[in-house]
Design an enzyme around this catalytic site. Structure first.
Site, PDB file in Angstrom:
ATOM      1  N   ASN A   1      13.818 -40.134  14.945  1.00 11.06           N
ATOM      2  CA  ASN A   1      13.637 -39.164  13.863  1.00 11.06           C
ATOM      3  C   ASN A   1      12.605 -39.594  12.819  1.00 11.06           C
ATOM      4  OD1 ASN A   1      14.770 -37.128  11.748  1.00 11.06           O
ATOM      5  ND2 ASN A   1      15.162 -39.138  10.818  1.00 11.06           N
TER       6      ASN A   1
ATOM      7  N   TYR B   1      -0.314 -33.637  11.389  1.00 11.82           N
ATOM      8  CA  TYR B   1       1.149 -33.527  11.486  1.00 11.82           C
ATOM      9  C   TYR B   1       1.533 -32.493  12.551  1.00 11.82           C
ATOM     10  CZ  TYR B   1       6.007 -32.991   9.883  1.00 11.82           C
ATOM     11  OH  TYR B   1       7.384 -32.944   9.800  1.00 11.82           O
TER      12      TYR B   1
ATOM     13  N   LYS C   1       3.630 -33.164  16.029  1.00  6.91           N
ATOM     14  CA  LYS C   1       4.940 -32.550  16.276  1.00  6.91           C
ATOM     15  C   LYS C   1       4.906 -31.626  17.502  1.00  6.91           C
ATOM     16  CE  LYS C   1       7.217 -34.546  12.932  1.00  6.91           C
ATOM     17  NZ  LYS C   1       8.258 -35.524  13.228  1.00  6.91           N
TER      18      LYS C   1
ATOM     19  N   THR D   1      14.311 -33.132   1.405  1.00  7.40           N
ATOM     20  CA  THR D   1      14.270 -34.600   1.562  1.00  7.40           C
ATOM     21  C   THR D   1      13.041 -35.065   0.785  1.00  7.40           C
ATOM     22  OG1 THR D   1      12.734 -34.600   3.420  1.00  7.40           O
ATOM     23  CG2 THR D   1      15.064 -34.344   3.976  1.00  7.40           C
TER      24      THR D   1
HETATM   25  P1  NAP Z   1      12.018 -38.761   4.735  1.00  7.68           P
HETATM   26  O1  NAP Z   1      13.221 -38.633   3.852  1.00  7.68           O
HETATM   27  O2  NAP Z   1      10.709 -39.138   4.148  1.00  7.68           O
HETATM   28  O3  NAP Z   1      12.397 -39.771   5.901  1.00  7.68           O
HETATM   29  C1  NAP Z   1      11.451 -40.310   6.768  1.00  7.68           C
HETATM   30  C2  NAP Z   1      12.061 -41.515   7.402  1.00  7.68           C
HETATM   31  O4  NAP Z   1      11.139 -42.068   8.357  1.00  7.68           O
HETATM   32  C3  NAP Z   1      12.389 -42.604   6.390  1.00  7.68           C
HETATM   33  O5  NAP Z   1      13.636 -43.168   6.702  1.00  7.68           O
HETATM   34  C4  NAP Z   1      11.279 -43.634   6.622  1.00  7.68           C
HETATM   35  O6  NAP Z   1      11.770 -44.914   6.333  1.00  7.68           O
HETATM   36  C5  NAP Z   1      11.026 -43.471   8.121  1.00  7.68           C
HETATM   37  N1  NAP Z   1       9.701 -43.950   8.513  1.00  7.68           N
HETATM   38  C6  NAP Z   1       8.495 -43.449   8.143  1.00  7.68           C
HETATM   39  N2  NAP Z   1       7.507 -44.179   8.667  1.00  7.68           N
HETATM   40  C7  NAP Z   1       8.101 -45.177   9.387  1.00  7.68           C
HETATM   41  C8  NAP Z   1       7.607 -46.259  10.157  1.00  7.68           C
HETATM   42  N3  NAP Z   1       6.291 -46.470  10.329  1.00  7.68           N
HETATM   43  N4  NAP Z   1       8.504 -47.088  10.752  1.00  7.68           N
HETATM   44  C9  NAP Z   1       9.831 -46.899  10.587  1.00  7.68           C
HETATM   45  N5  NAP Z   1      10.361 -45.871   9.889  1.00  7.68           N
HETATM   46  C10 NAP Z   1       9.496 -45.033   9.289  1.00  7.68           C
HETATM   47  O7  NAP Z   1      11.771 -37.399   5.514  1.00  7.68           O
HETATM   48  P2  NAP Z   1      12.701 -36.439   6.395  1.00  7.68           P
HETATM   49  O8  NAP Z   1      12.365 -35.076   5.954  1.00  7.68           O
HETATM   50  O9  NAP Z   1      14.102 -36.887   6.436  1.00  7.68           O
HETATM   51  O10 NAP Z   1      12.011 -36.663   7.808  1.00  7.68           O
HETATM   52  C11 NAP Z   1      12.732 -36.973   8.995  1.00  7.68           C
HETATM   53  C12 NAP Z   1      12.030 -36.313  10.158  1.00  7.68           C
HETATM   54  O11 NAP Z   1      12.155 -34.902  10.020  1.00  7.68           O
HETATM   55  C13 NAP Z   1      10.539 -36.597  10.240  1.00  7.68           C
HETATM   56  O12 NAP Z   1      10.184 -36.812  11.585  1.00  7.68           O
HETATM   57  C14 NAP Z   1       9.921 -35.331   9.706  1.00  7.68           C
HETATM   58  O13 NAP Z   1       8.620 -35.133  10.204  1.00  7.68           O
HETATM   59  C15 NAP Z   1      10.888 -34.302  10.224  1.00  7.68           C
HETATM   60  N6  NAP Z   1      10.882 -32.993   9.565  1.00  7.68           N
HETATM   61  C16 NAP Z   1      11.104 -32.899   8.223  1.00  7.68           C
HETATM   62  C17 NAP Z   1      11.080 -31.634   7.627  1.00  7.68           C
HETATM   63  C18 NAP Z   1      11.297 -31.454   6.143  1.00  7.68           C
HETATM   64  O14 NAP Z   1      11.007 -30.370   5.627  1.00  7.68           O
HETATM   65  N7  NAP Z   1      11.829 -32.447   5.430  1.00  7.68           N
HETATM   66  C19 NAP Z   1      10.866 -30.483   8.406  1.00  7.68           C
HETATM   67  C20 NAP Z   1      10.661 -30.627   9.770  1.00  7.68           C
HETATM   68  C21 NAP Z   1      10.676 -31.880  10.349  1.00  7.68           C
HETATM   69  P3  NAP Z   1      10.964 -46.121   5.649  1.00  7.68           P
HETATM   70  O15 NAP Z   1      10.031 -45.527   4.647  1.00  7.68           O
HETATM   71  O16 NAP Z   1      12.067 -46.950   5.074  1.00  7.68           O
HETATM   72  O17 NAP Z   1      10.266 -46.788   6.792  1.00  7.68           O
END
Ligand code: NAP
Length: 252
Positions: free
Chosen positions: A89, A157, A161, A192
């Site tokens: 994720n 992005y 995806k 988030t």
């Molecule tokens: P978030 O709160 O920013 O979480 C992202 C997570 O990914 C954090 O735990 C971060 O941890 C980790 N991460 C980022 N780069 C990393 C790396 N190089 N190595 C290891 N861990 C890494 O965002 P979120 O919205 O929960 O995102 C989770 C997923 O949902 C993502 O794939 C995002 O693209 C997807 N998504 C989000 C949305 C939205 O609107 N929020 C919509 C569609 C899809 P650290 O910084 O501690 O490494």
């Protein structure tokens, strides 16, 4: 207890959707192995889960490293003796700007974290699952790159995806007969840090793109992930499962 006794890796667990998934999966009976770079956040979450009736461990690292993908699998096997599922994720948005203005560095970083890391995860998770009779792998994709919904400046992005969906379909067909299911989860806008949390203007803009006129809570997306990782989705593989508040069916 939809995930009773299952051992599941969750990346991106230090924040947002991954942190919500860690709490929910543990509450549903799973042993969880949590990954992300920020160890302090992971430690707090693990303590919280283990203080209750859950079972959690963590290892901090960068999903771009093949050795980190291997370490998470090794920890699952050593601590819990199995790997039944993975919620791959972790992800980043990267710079939001028109593609002609985007640096190659930004492009490469977004593709590495969001797509190459998915390949690395699958590469090490599948052989272990195959050996133990199967499993379920879920990758977090996005509405961006699928319906896009009017989000500007997200070329890297969106490509990463959309690429995940292709990877999922290939993995699903290659490994279905081995009992390994592979699906993509496509969240809509979710509150988030990456989704604009703390910025009312961004939240209002994104909310308004959704027919539901709101964004998801991270827990709502985690519930969809529980379904894909549980036996309730036993006939689902290769699916881009949408949980987007109607974004993909909205009128222009
Ligand atoms: P978030 O709160 O920013 O979480 C992202 C997570 O990914 C954090 O735990 C971060 O941890 C980790 N991460 C980022 N780069 C990393 C790396 N190089 N190595 C290891 N861990 C890494 O965002 P979120 O919205 O929960 O995102 C989770 C997923 O949902 C993502 O794939 C995002 O693209 C997807 N998504 C989000 C949305 C939205 O609107 N929020 C919509 C569609 C899809 P650290 O910084 O501690 O490494």
């Amino acid at each position: 207890m939809e995930l009773e006794g299952k051992t599941i890796i969750i990346t991106g667990a230090s924040s947002g959707i991954g942190a919500a998934a860690a709490l929910l999966f543990a509450a549903e009976g799973a042993n969880v192995v949590l990954g992300a770079r920020r160890s302090a956040e992971l430690e707090v979450l693990v303590e919280r889960i283990n203080r209750g009736s859950g079972r959690a461990v963590f290892a901090a690292g960068d999903v771009k490293d093949e050795s980190y993908a291997e370490a998470l699998v090794e920890i699952a096997m050593k601590e819990f003796g199995a790997l039944d599922g993975a919620f791959n994720n972790a992800g980043i948005v990267g710079a939001i700007q028109p593609t002609p203005d985007m640096s190659v560095g930004n492009w490469n970083e977004v593709i590495s974290v969001n797509l190459t890391a998915a390949f690395l995860a699958a590469k090490v998770q599948i052989p272990v699952m195959r050996k133990h009779g199967g499993g379920s792998i879920v990758f977090t994709s996005s509405f961006v790159g699928f319906s896009n919904g009017g989000m500007p400046g997200m070329g890297a992005y969106a490509a990463s995806k959309a690429g995940l969906i292709g990877l999922v379909q290939s993995l699903a067909s290659d490994h279905a007969a081995e009992g390994i299911r592979v699906n993509a989860l496509l969240p809509g806008g979710t509150i988030t840090p990456a989704g604009g949390e703390g910025n009312p203007d961004v939240l209002a803009f994104i909310s308004n793109l959704h027919p539901m006129k709101r964004m998801a809570k991270a827990e709502e997306i985690a519930q969809a992930a529980v379904f894909l990782l549980s036996d309730r989705s036993s006939f689902m593989t290769g699916s881009p499962m949408i949980a987007d508040g109607g974004m993909s069916v909205r009128l222009a």
